[in-house]
Write a protein that holds these residues in place. Structure first.
Motif, short mmCIF file in Angstrom:
data_model
loop_
_atom_site.label_atom_id
_atom_site.label_comp_id
_atom_site.label_asym_id
_atom_site.label_seq_id
_atom_site.Cartn_x
_atom_site.Cartn_y
_atom_site.Cartn_z
N LEU A 1 57.36 -84.13 -85.68
CA LEU A 1 56.12 -84.57 -86.33
C LEU A 1 54.87 -84.21 -85.52
N ALA B 1 51.70 -82.83 -87.32
CA ALA B 1 51.11 -83.55 -88.45
C ALA B 1 49.74 -84.13 -88.08
N SER C 1 48.55 -86.67 -89.79
CA SER C 1 48.87 -88.08 -89.96
C SER C 1 50.28 -88.17 -90.50
N VAL C 2 50.88 -89.34 -90.35
CA VAL C 2 52.23 -89.56 -90.88
C VAL C 2 52.24 -90.89 -91.62
N THR C 3 53.03 -90.96 -92.67
CA THR C 3 53.20 -92.23 -93.37
C THR C 3 54.31 -93.02 -92.68
N GLN D 1 57.70 -91.69 -93.49
CA GLN D 1 58.12 -90.48 -92.78
C GLN D 1 58.75 -90.79 -91.42
N LEU D 2 58.51 -91.99 -90.91
CA LEU D 2 59.04 -92.35 -89.60
C LEU D 2 60.50 -92.80 -89.66
N VAL E 1 48.97 -93.34 -88.27
CA VAL E 1 50.02 -93.76 -89.19
C VAL E 1 49.36 -94.37 -90.42
#
Length: 306
Positions: free
Chosen positions: A169, A172, A174-176, A179-180, A256
């Motif tokens: 990741l 990226a 940003s990540v949701t 997605q984690l 996040v």
């Protein structure tokens, strides 16, 4: 002792009585009691008032020093005369940053910053008077605050994902939270029974994440070294945590979203604490607060909402 010095300074028992707002008879009784304790005469009465004897002259400088020491002792515990003692948990935390901002805005208020371990220790220190206030995530499930402890929410701090350059990741923007799922999030500093452990337990339960607290906690530098060198590991880091790492680590701080987990910081204090610096701190934090429970954020249900 104070009466003895007042007689010396005014030269008469009657004038000393007026200065002390007591009767002349009370002045005479106090001086007589002191002379009895010392087994010497301190004054010789004359037509013009009271004159020190040789023993009185020898005793006077010590009496003045004793009174000065007593006044300093009282002043040391009067509200506003001692430093405002505040627990910030850790020197690199958002709470520490809030206190630095407060110090810049109010340099006239002397501060004593301490770092205590968990909310139980902090509450006990507040109730005993060892500290005036503490920044905590309030409260812990099943452990409500005592009735004499007040709290106010002062900051919701977003969590970020911290990865090394080879993590899946890392690129990226940003990540949701979704997605984690399936990624290993390593946080060796989590201690069972603390408020931050309760926070991450709820985060895991809510979103099905994998948080590992294995291994000894060697501090933030060792954590950053490991994250930089291990593509399979990432960690959570609060947005305002102050960290510095070597340029070749290539670490990434990634926001996040959907929702953004926020770590709630509250200020705790004893409701009967009279320190004027505490009122100033509360007003400063209230003016700087950006609100909490914003749309698109998440915090555990047990967190005090006000």
């Amino acid at each position: 002792m104070r009466t003895f010095v007042a007689v010396v300074d005014t030269g008469q028992f009657q004038h000393a009585a007026a200065d002390l707002s007591i009767t002349q008879q009370a002045v005479s009784k106090r001086v007589a009691g002191l002379e009895k304790d010392l087994a010497v005469r301190l004054f010789t009465r004359t037509a013009r008032g009271a004159r020190l004897t040789i023993d009185g002259q020898a005793f006077l400088p010590h009496a003045r020093e004793l009174l000065r020491v007593a006044e300093r002792a009282v002043a040391s515990v009067l509200p506003g005369s001692r430093p405002l003692r505040v627990d910030v948990i850790a020197s690199r935390s958002a709470a520490s940053g809030l206190m630095r901002g407060f110090h810049r805005a109010h340099p006239e208020i002397e501060l004593d910053v301490v770092m205590l371990f968990d909310v139980g220790t902090a509450v006990a220190a507040i109730r005993s008077g060892a500290i005036d206030a503490s920044f905590r995530a309030v409260a812990v499930p099943g452990r409500p605050l005592p009735e004499d402890i007040e709290s106010v929410r002062v900051l919701d701090e977003p969590l970020q994902l911290l990865t090394g350059p080879a993590h899946a990741l890392a690129g990226a923007r940003s990540v949701t939270v979704a997605q984690l799922a399936g990624h290993r999030i390593w946080m060796p500093g989590i201690v069972p029974g603390t408020e931050w452990a309760a926070y991450y337990d709820d985060l895991v339960a809510e979103f099905g994440l994998t948080i590992e607290a294995t291994g000894p906690n060697f501090g933030s530098d060792a954590l950053l070294d490991t994250i930089a060198d291990t593509p399979a590991l990432a960690t959570f880091m609060s947005e305002q945590t102050r960290l510095v790492w070597p340029a070749d680590h290539g670490l990434r701080r990634i926001p996040v979203t959907d929702p953004t987990p926020v770590y709630p910081h509250s200020l705790l204090w004893h409701r009967d604490n009279p320190h004027p610096g505490l009122a100033t701190l509360r007003a400063h934090l209230a003016a700087a607060a950006a609100g909490h429970d914003a749309a698109g954020t998440w915090a555990p249900d047990w967190v005090i909402r006000r």
